[in-house]
Scaffold this motif. Structure first.
Motif, PDB file in Angstrom:
ATOM      1  N   ALA A 261       0.833  -1.205   0.000  1.00  0.00           N
ATOM      2  CA  ALA A 261       0.000   0.000   0.000  1.00  0.00           C
ATOM      3  C   ALA A 261       0.868   1.256   0.000  1.00  0.00           C
ATOM      4  N   GLY A 262       1.971   1.225   0.738  1.00  0.00           N
ATOM      5  CA  GLY A 262       2.890   2.358   0.729  1.00  0.00           C
ATOM      6  C   GLY A 262       3.509   2.579  -0.638  1.00  0.00           C
ATOM      7  N   LEU A 263       3.841   1.495  -1.324  1.00  0.00           N
ATOM      8  CA  LEU A 263       4.393   1.614  -2.678  1.00  0.00           C
ATOM      9  C   LEU A 263       3.351   2.184  -3.641  1.00  0.00           C
ATOM     10  N   MET A 264       2.074   1.896  -3.395  1.00  0.00           N
ATOM     11  CA  MET A 264       1.018   2.494  -4.211  1.00  0.00           C
ATOM     12  C   MET A 264       1.025   4.005  -4.082  1.00  0.00           C
ATOM     13  N   LEU A 265       1.205   4.497  -2.855  1.00  0.00           N
ATOM     14  CA  LEU A 265       1.266   5.947  -2.651  1.00  0.00           C
ATOM     15  C   LEU A 265       2.464   6.544  -3.382  1.00  0.00           C
ATOM     16  N   GLY A 266       3.604   5.893  -3.245  1.00  0.00           N
ATOM     17  CA  GLY A 266       4.791   6.395  -3.919  1.00  0.00           C
ATOM     18  C   GLY A 266       4.642   6.421  -5.420  1.00  0.00           C
ATOM     19  N   ASN A 267       4.034   5.382  -5.979  1.00  0.00           N
ATOM     20  CA  ASN A 267       3.842   5.314  -7.415  1.00  0.00           C
ATOM     21  C   ASN A 267       2.857   6.376  -7.902  1.00  0.00           C
ATOM     22  N   ALA A 268       1.855   6.672  -7.070  1.00  0.00           N
ATOM     23  CA  ALA A 268       0.883   7.709  -7.435  1.00  0.00           C
ATOM     24  C   ALA A 268       1.550   9.071  -7.545  1.00  0.00           C
ATOM     25  N   ILE A 269       2.571   9.318  -6.719  1.00  0.00           N
ATOM     26  CA  ILE A 269       3.281  10.594  -6.763  1.00  0.00           C
ATOM     27  C   ILE A 269       4.258  10.632  -7.935  1.00  0.00           C
ATOM     28  N   ILE A 270       4.943   9.527  -8.171  1.00  0.00           N
ATOM     29  CA  ILE A 270       5.964   9.485  -9.233  1.00  0.00           C
ATOM     30  C   ILE A 270       5.327   9.473 -10.615  1.00  0.00           C
ATOM     31  N   HIS A 271       4.196   8.755 -10.753  1.00  0.00           N
ATOM     32  CA  HIS A 271       3.520   8.636 -12.054  1.00  0.00           C
ATOM     33  C   HIS A 271       2.085   9.146 -11.946  1.00  0.00           C
ATOM     34  N   PRO A 272       1.886  10.448 -11.865  1.00  0.00           N
ATOM     35  CA  PRO A 272       0.534  10.997 -11.714  1.00  0.00           C
ATOM     36  C   PRO A 272      -0.257  11.034 -13.018  1.00  0.00           C
ATOM     37  N   GLY A 273       0.393  10.736 -14.162  1.00  0.00           N
ATOM     38  CA  GLY A 273      -0.295  10.852 -15.433  1.00  0.00           C
ATOM     39  C   GLY A 273      -0.586  12.309 -15.758  1.00  0.00           C
ATOM     40  N   GLN A 274      -1.796  12.601 -16.205  1.00  0.00           N
ATOM     41  CA  GLN A 274      -2.178  13.963 -16.544  1.00  0.00           C
ATOM     42  C   GLN A 274      -2.799  14.696 -15.358  1.00  0.00           C
ATOM     43  N   ARG A 275      -2.853  14.059 -14.202  1.00  0.00           N
ATOM     44  CA  ARG A 275      -3.345  14.731 -13.007  1.00  0.00           C
ATOM     45  C   ARG A 275      -2.190  15.456 -12.315  1.00  0.00           C
ATOM     46  N   THR A 276      -2.551  16.292 -11.367  1.00  0.00           N
ATOM     47  CA  THR A 276      -1.549  16.794 -10.444  1.00  0.00           C
ATOM     48  C   THR A 276      -1.207  15.658  -9.485  1.00  0.00           C
ATOM     49  N   ARG A 277      -0.091  15.776  -8.803  1.00  0.00           N
ATOM     50  CA  ARG A 277       0.290  14.724  -7.868  1.00  0.00           C
ATOM     51  C   ARG A 277      -0.703  14.617  -6.714  1.00  0.00           C
ATOM     52  N   PHE A 278      -1.267  15.742  -6.306  1.00  0.00           N
ATOM     53  CA  PHE A 278      -2.270  15.689  -5.234  1.00  0.00           C
ATOM     54  C   PHE A 278      -3.523  14.951  -5.702  1.00  0.00           C
ATOM     55  N   GLN A 279      -3.964  15.210  -6.928  1.00  0.00           N
ATOM     56  CA  GLN A 279      -5.120  14.506  -7.470  1.00  0.00           C
ATOM     57  C   GLN A 279      -4.842  13.019  -7.611  1.00  0.00           C
ATOM     58  N   SER A 280      -3.632  12.682  -8.039  1.00  0.00           N
ATOM     59  CA  SER A 280      -3.266  11.285  -8.164  1.00  0.00           C
ATOM     60  C   SER A 280      -3.303  10.584  -6.812  1.00  0.00           C
ATOM     61  N   LEU A 281      -2.837  11.275  -5.777  1.00  0.00           N
ATOM     62  CA  LEU A 281      -2.900  10.701  -4.437  1.00  0.00           C
ATOM     63  C   LEU A 281      -4.340  10.505  -3.980  1.00  0.00           C
TER      64      LEU A 281
END
Length: 362
Positions: A261-281
């Motif tokens: 689950a922690g790696l999911m958070l990290g991946n959401a920040i590193i690879h946000p796609g077209q979202r902002t990193r906050f939106q990805s989180l």
């Protein structure tokens, strides 16, 4: 139907559903009019079908990821809308958590590699060269392990103490029985606090681009492996293994789950796609929190077993049998629980293909 024609016809519905997701929060969905909720449910089913069609025809990873993300967000919103109650909590543990675990199993496999591989390596190294244990484990801890698991040590010393003086009087027996129960309850509270703390640390440190989670998994894996190798090298393997085999099934697996689950958070920040990193989180963080919550529940079970069963004065063969059965139960639970939910929304399975899948919204 050709790909471009299919996309042209279906894109308005996808955009409509995406806009719906932006406007509605999980707390307000249940307050919408019935026709709105019905529309949402219908769109979710249609997009799930679209995703299955696109995947079966191999029409591109980017399009699959985009629709997969919409379905995942819609599913989270739909099932998180009802107010929390016991039935909802039961459903979460019985179906939602294991389903989400399987949908994101790639993260768990990576976390398991980071946790169990160092554990196995340090275990083997220290067991063969116990003098290396002091480089990982403080000297005072080594002395404690010798006392706990040695022949004169006391995994069951508290149990033995409660049996002294039973012939003195019934009052003494009742007092010692109460003391035994209090000690077990205190141990359970300590283990819950300690074990859940490790899992939450593995999860929460994922916001540091996943590096905090990686460090926590590696450190605990090396430390626990060194402890195991040292105790066994001192000839106390039977007492140690019979003690840890039962609660270890829930405890060790849950740490790896929380790490995933922690790696999911990290991946959401590193690879946000077209979202902002906050939106990805926000999008991926909901699933990560749910998975971490399931890991915490597993650790509570582990703490109860560790406090009340593992140190009990029971023949080791019984502990090995029960412990093996608990490992099998954990495997069957994470593998098969909630399969009915999986079949109802099969598109969620595509999340397990890659840790990055579903994060690239195009």
């Amino acid at each position: 139907m050709k790909k471009h024609k299919f996309i042209h016809q279906r894109r308005p519905q996808w955009k409509k559903f995406e806009q719906f997701l932006r406007q509605v929060s999980s707390r307000s969905l249940s307050k919408l009019p019935a026709d709105k909720i019905s529309t949402f449910s219908q769109l979710l089913r249609e997009i799930s079908h679209d995703l299955a069609t696109i995947r079966s025809r191999g029409w591109g990873h980017e399009l699959t990821s985009y629709l997969n993300d919409l379905v995942a967000r819609g599913h989270n919103l739909f099932y998180s809308a009802p107010p929390t109650n016991f039935a909802r909590f039961y459903r979460y543990l019985a179906a939602d958590f294991p389903r989400l675990f399987r949908a994101n199993i790639g993260y768990f496999l990576i976390a398991s590699l980071l946790f169990f591989l160092p554990m196995g390596v340090s275990w083997c190294v220290v067991q063969n060269k116990p003098e290396l244990a002091s480089r990982v484990i403080p000297e005072e801890y080594l002395s404690q392990f010798d006392n706990m698991y040695g022949e004169e040590g006391g995994l069951n010393s508290d149990t033995e103490n409660t049996t002294e003086g039973n012939t003195d009087s019934e009052e003494s027996e009742d007092s010692e029985t109460d003391s035994f129960g209090d000690q077990r309850a205190t141990m359970a509270g300590f283990y819950i606090n300690h074990n859940v703390g490790i899992a939450l640390k593995c999860f929460a440190l994922g916001v540091l681009l996943g590096l905090g989670t990686v460090y926590t998994l590696l450190f605990n894996g090396i430390f626990l492996g060194a402890v195991s190798g040292y105790i066994i090298s001192q000839g106390n393997g039977d007492r140690f293994l019979s003690f840890v085999i039962s609660h270890g099934s829930f405890e060790l697996t849950a740490i790896a789950v929380a790490g995933g689950a922690g790696l999911m958070l990290g991946n959401a920040i590193i690879h946000p796609g077209q979202r902002t990193r906050f939106q990805s989180l926000q999008v991926r963080g909901l699933e990560a929190v749910q998975i971490a919550g399931g890991a915490a529940a597993m650790l509570v079970v582990a703490a109860m077993i560790e406090a009340f069963w593992s140190p009990a004065d029971i023949p080791n063969i019984v502990k090995y049998s029960v412990g093996s059965g608990l490992w099998l139960i954990v495997f069957l639970y994470l593998t098969f629980a909630g399969l009915q939910s999986d079949r109802r929304l099969p598109s969620q399975h595509s999340l397990s293909n890659s840790p990055q899948q579903g994060d690239q919204h195009r």
